[in-house]
Scaffold this active site. Structure first.
Site, PDB file in Angstrom:
ATOM      1  N   HIS A 104      32.750  91.757  18.144  1.00  0.00           N
ATOM      2  CA  HIS A 104      32.872  91.436  16.719  1.00  0.00           C
ATOM      3  C   HIS A 104      32.549  89.964  16.548  1.00  0.00           C
ATOM      4  O   HIS A 104      33.234  89.091  17.074  1.00  0.00           O
ATOM      5  CB  HIS A 104      34.269  91.781  16.215  1.00  0.00           C
ATOM      6  CG  HIS A 104      34.471  93.262  16.174  1.00  0.00           C
ATOM      7  ND1 HIS A 104      35.644  93.870  16.526  1.00  0.00           N
ATOM      8  CD2 HIS A 104      33.610  94.245  15.826  1.00  0.00           C
ATOM      9  CE1 HIS A 104      35.494  95.190  16.386  1.00  0.00           C
ATOM     10  NE2 HIS A 104      34.279  95.431  15.970  1.00  0.00           N
ATOM     11  N   GLU A 122      34.845  87.024  16.076  1.00  0.00           N
ATOM     12  CA  GLU A 122      35.885  86.838  17.084  1.00  0.00           C
ATOM     13  C   GLU A 122      35.310  85.973  18.196  1.00  0.00           C
ATOM     14  O   GLU A 122      34.871  86.460  19.219  1.00  0.00           O
ATOM     15  CB  GLU A 122      36.347  88.213  17.582  1.00  0.00           C
ATOM     16  CG  GLU A 122      36.815  89.067  16.417  1.00  0.00           C
ATOM     17  CD  GLU A 122      37.047  90.542  16.752  1.00  0.00           C
ATOM     18  OE1 GLU A 122      37.223  90.854  17.927  1.00  0.00           O
ATOM     19  OE2 GLU A 122      37.071  91.343  15.819  1.00  0.00           O
ATOM     20  N   ARG A 182      31.126  90.344  11.084  1.00  0.00           N
ATOM     21  CA  ARG A 182      31.740  91.134  12.156  1.00  0.00           C
ATOM     22  C   ARG A 182      30.751  92.011  12.937  1.00  0.00           C
ATOM     23  O   ARG A 182      30.837  92.155  14.145  1.00  0.00           O
ATOM     24  CB  ARG A 182      32.809  92.039  11.534  1.00  0.00           C
ATOM     25  CG  ARG A 182      33.309  93.167  12.439  1.00  0.00           C
ATOM     26  CD  ARG A 182      34.287  94.045  11.672  1.00  0.00           C
ATOM     27  NE  ARG A 182      34.586  95.305  12.323  1.00  0.00           N
ATOM     28  CZ  ARG A 182      35.699  95.550  13.025  1.00  0.00           C
ATOM     29  NH1 ARG A 182      36.587  94.611  13.198  1.00  0.00           N
ATOM     30  NH2 ARG A 182      35.896  96.743  13.553  1.00  0.00           N
ATOM     31  N   HIS A 191      39.072  90.989  22.085  1.00  0.00           N
ATOM     32  CA  HIS A 191      38.929  90.798  20.631  1.00  0.00           C
ATOM     33  C   HIS A 191      39.970  89.791  20.143  1.00  0.00           C
ATOM     34  O   HIS A 191      40.765  89.281  20.912  1.00  0.00           O
ATOM     35  CB  HIS A 191      39.208  92.118  19.892  1.00  0.00           C
ATOM     36  CG  HIS A 191      38.196  93.184  20.117  1.00  0.00           C
ATOM     37  ND1 HIS A 191      37.435  93.716  19.115  1.00  0.00           N
ATOM     38  CD2 HIS A 191      37.824  93.847  21.240  1.00  0.00           C
ATOM     39  CE1 HIS A 191      36.634  94.653  19.596  1.00  0.00           C
ATOM     40  NE2 HIS A 191      36.850  94.757  20.892  1.00  0.00           N
ATOM     41  N   GLU A 204      43.677  92.127  21.922  1.00  0.00           N
ATOM     42  CA  GLU A 204      43.498  91.274  20.740  1.00  0.00           C
ATOM     43  C   GLU A 204      44.265  89.999  21.051  1.00  0.00           C
ATOM     44  O   GLU A 204      45.482  90.031  21.240  1.00  0.00           O
ATOM     45  CB  GLU A 204      44.109  91.929  19.497  1.00  0.00           C
ATOM     46  CG  GLU A 204      43.605  93.328  19.197  1.00  0.00           C
ATOM     47  CD  GLU A 204      42.386  93.355  18.286  1.00  0.00           C
ATOM     48  OE1 GLU A 204      42.022  92.290  17.752  1.00  0.00           O
ATOM     49  OE2 GLU A 204      41.800  94.433  18.134  1.00  0.00           O
TER      50      GLU A 204
HETATM   51  O1  0X9 Z   1      38.924  97.534  14.858  1.00  0.00           O
HETATM   52  C1  0X9 Z   1      38.681  97.260  16.040  1.00  0.00           C
HETATM   53  O2  0X9 Z   1      37.618  97.526  16.589  1.00  0.00           O
HETATM   54  C2  0X9 Z   1      39.733  96.552  16.869  1.00  0.00           C
HETATM   55  N1  0X9 Z   1      40.382  95.543  16.083  1.00  0.00           N
HETATM   56  S1  0X9 Z   1      39.545  94.290  15.541  1.00  0.00           S
HETATM   57  O3  0X9 Z   1      40.352  93.608  14.566  1.00  0.00           O
HETATM   58  N2  0X9 Z   1      39.303  93.305  16.754  1.00  0.00           N
HETATM   59  O4  0X9 Z   1      38.298  94.722  15.038  1.00  0.00           O
HETATM   60  C3  0X9 Z   1      40.763  97.549  17.293  1.00  0.00           C
HETATM   61  C4  0X9 Z   1      40.219  98.760  17.965  1.00  0.00           C
HETATM   62  C5  0X9 Z   1      40.616  98.737  19.378  1.00  0.00           C
HETATM   63  N3  0X9 Z   1      39.513  98.879  20.229  1.00  0.00           N
HETATM   64  C6  0X9 Z   1      39.013  97.829  20.891  1.00  0.00           C
HETATM   65  N4  0X9 Z   1      39.494  96.631  20.642  1.00  0.00           N
HETATM   66  N5  0X9 Z   1      38.094  98.058  21.787  1.00  0.00           N
HETATM   67 ZN    ZN Z   2      37.333  93.075  17.269  1.00  0.00          ZN
END
Ligand code: 0X9
Ligand code: ZN
Length: 418
Positions: free
Chosen positions: A180, A183, A234, A307, A383
């Site tokens: 993303h 990030e 993103r 992330h 995260e």
């Molecule tokens: O939405 C997502 O992809 C992740 N949260 S974020 O705020 N970083 O976008 C959460 C999904 C979990 N999966 C992975 N992080 N791979």
């Molecule tokens: Zn992410």
């Protein structure tokens, strides 16, 4: 490796970009970011977000969670009126000012790579140079690698290093960062493991046992766009026929349980747009094929997708809240240990658990694919900091503490995986 310090999030988008001449940088001057505690008022908060056309940082408002909402200056009055009576605080008084502060890049002109790199954020070109400079300091046991090309032709670049057994023999440990774009990431783990190989018996043990492949920026087009045009971008930079909106969410595009509904958007304008078909993002295709090759050649011990933000250490699955990963008991025990190790460094609290029940349902994410299709022995996604004081726009002074505590989590895994 890198450790990503990133951040992330989702939802619909960004009113900021609406009427600006093409390619002009999006200004967040005067924008505020609010954190609203949502209990039973989910519909109310959702309606406010929709009616005012606002974007949110961590998905749609959900009951029992905070919702971090970006509000343009013209909507601040209407927004504060609408949320009267709700529990809310201001995360960023002026998002533009916070971004300006964060983006004071240190000039990079390293001859010898050192830890001052982690005192500020950096341009994409400097990240590539830094990877190459770090590699050049360890010519005998490292190389720069690429996992393929992005849509716009940027190489998905990483550093590969190995120990006494030589290259490509031991099982792989693979880290992805910055899928993303907003990030932003850090390469602390690669730095730490490589620079301490000769001075720490423990680290020599890790590097002799595994081959490390660290990719700090697996979405280079998106990352570049966060620096040239919109800090809060993103997705990747892919067009979709029939829509003027740009970007597919690479972390909703992996070809495993992609068709399951409810864990991604089918709207090309949404932040979590899954693509028109599974794996239609060139980055997903490249990374998937690269991972399969590594697995076939040398085995895959550990995969982590980094992330931000929310301070979580998560396991498969994202696509279902009832499906249980084959190694779930062991994965939870490892995640629990990693979280305790993270906390022991600076007192930072992370939570852990399967993606779907810990954060939300997410289909087509890297972790589900790597766990079930590639077949990594251990698969996690984290995260990083923070929990919502700064969100995606984290002060540079927190890069190093975020990185060294995350390293403690990785160290726990390296010591305890079978
Ligand atoms: O939405 C997502 O992809 C992740 N949260 S974020 O705020 N970083 O976008 C959460 C999904 C979990 N999966 C992975 N992080 N791979
Ligand atoms: Zn992410």
């Amino acid at each position: 490796m890198k450790l990503v310090l990133g951040l992330a999030a989702l939802l619909t988008v960004a009113s900021a970009a609406v009427s600006r001449p093409k390619d002009q940088k999006v200004s967040y001057d005067g924008y505020k970011v609010y954190r609203v505690a949502v209990a039973h008022e989910v519909n109310k908060v959702n309606n406010i977000v929709k009616d005012l056309g606002l974007s949110t940082w961590k998905g749609a408002p959900r009951a029992g969670a905070f919702s971090d909402i970006v509000v343009p200056p013209t909507q601040v009055d209407a927004f504060t009126k609408a949320i009267a009576g709700l529990d809310a605080e201001v995360m960023h008084e002026d998002l533009g000012a916070s971004i300006a502060e964060e983006s004071t890049f240190q000039t990079y002109a390293a001859t010898s790579v050192n830890a001052t790199w982690f005192n500020s954020y950096h341009t994409y070109a400097d990240h590539l140079q830094w990877i190459s400079d770090l590699q050049a300091q360890y010519p005998g046991n490292s190389e720069v690698v690429t996992a393929g090309k992005s849509l716009n032709g940027n190489a998905i670049t990483g550093i590969h290093f190995w120990g006494s057994a030589g290259k490509g023999v031991k099982p792989a440990v693979v880290f992805h960062g910055t899928v993303h774009a907003r990030e932003w990431t850090v390469e602390y783990m690669a730095y730490n493991l490589l620079t301490s190989y000769n001075s720490s018996t423990e680290i020599k043990g890790f590097v002799d046992k595994y081959d490390f492949y660290m990719f700090p920026v697996v979405n280079p087009d998106g990352f570049i766009y966060t620096q040239t045009t919109n800090r809060l971008w993103r997705k990747n930079r892919q067009s979709t026929s029939g829509s003027t909106c740009v970007g597919h969410d690479i972390n909703r595009n992996w070809p495993f349980q992609w068709s399951v509904t409810g864990g991604a958007s089918t709207d090309p304008c949404a932040e979590d747009f899954k693509g028109l078909a599974q794996s239609d993002a060139p980055e997903t295709t490249a990374l998937a094929s690269w991972l399969k090759t590594v697995k076939a050649n040398q085995g895959l011990k550990l995969f982590i997708d980094w992330h931000s933000y929310s301070q979580l250490f998560m396991t498969p699955y994202g696509y279902s809240c009832t499906a249980v990963a084959a190694k779930n008991t062991e994965l939870q025990a490892l995640a629990k240990g990693a979280v305790a190790a993270i906390k022991a460094v600076h007192g930072t609290s992370y939570s852990y658990g399967p993606i779907c029940t810990t954060i939300y349902k997410a289909t087509g994410s890297s972790v589900d694919y790597v766990n079930d299709v590639v077949g990594s022995d251990y698969t996690f996604t984290s995260e990083l900091r923070d929990t919502g004081t700064y969100g995606f726009v984290l002060p540079a002074s927190q890069i190093l503490p975020t990185a060294d505590e995350a390293y403690a989590g990785v160290r726990y895994l390296l010591l305890n995986m079978k």
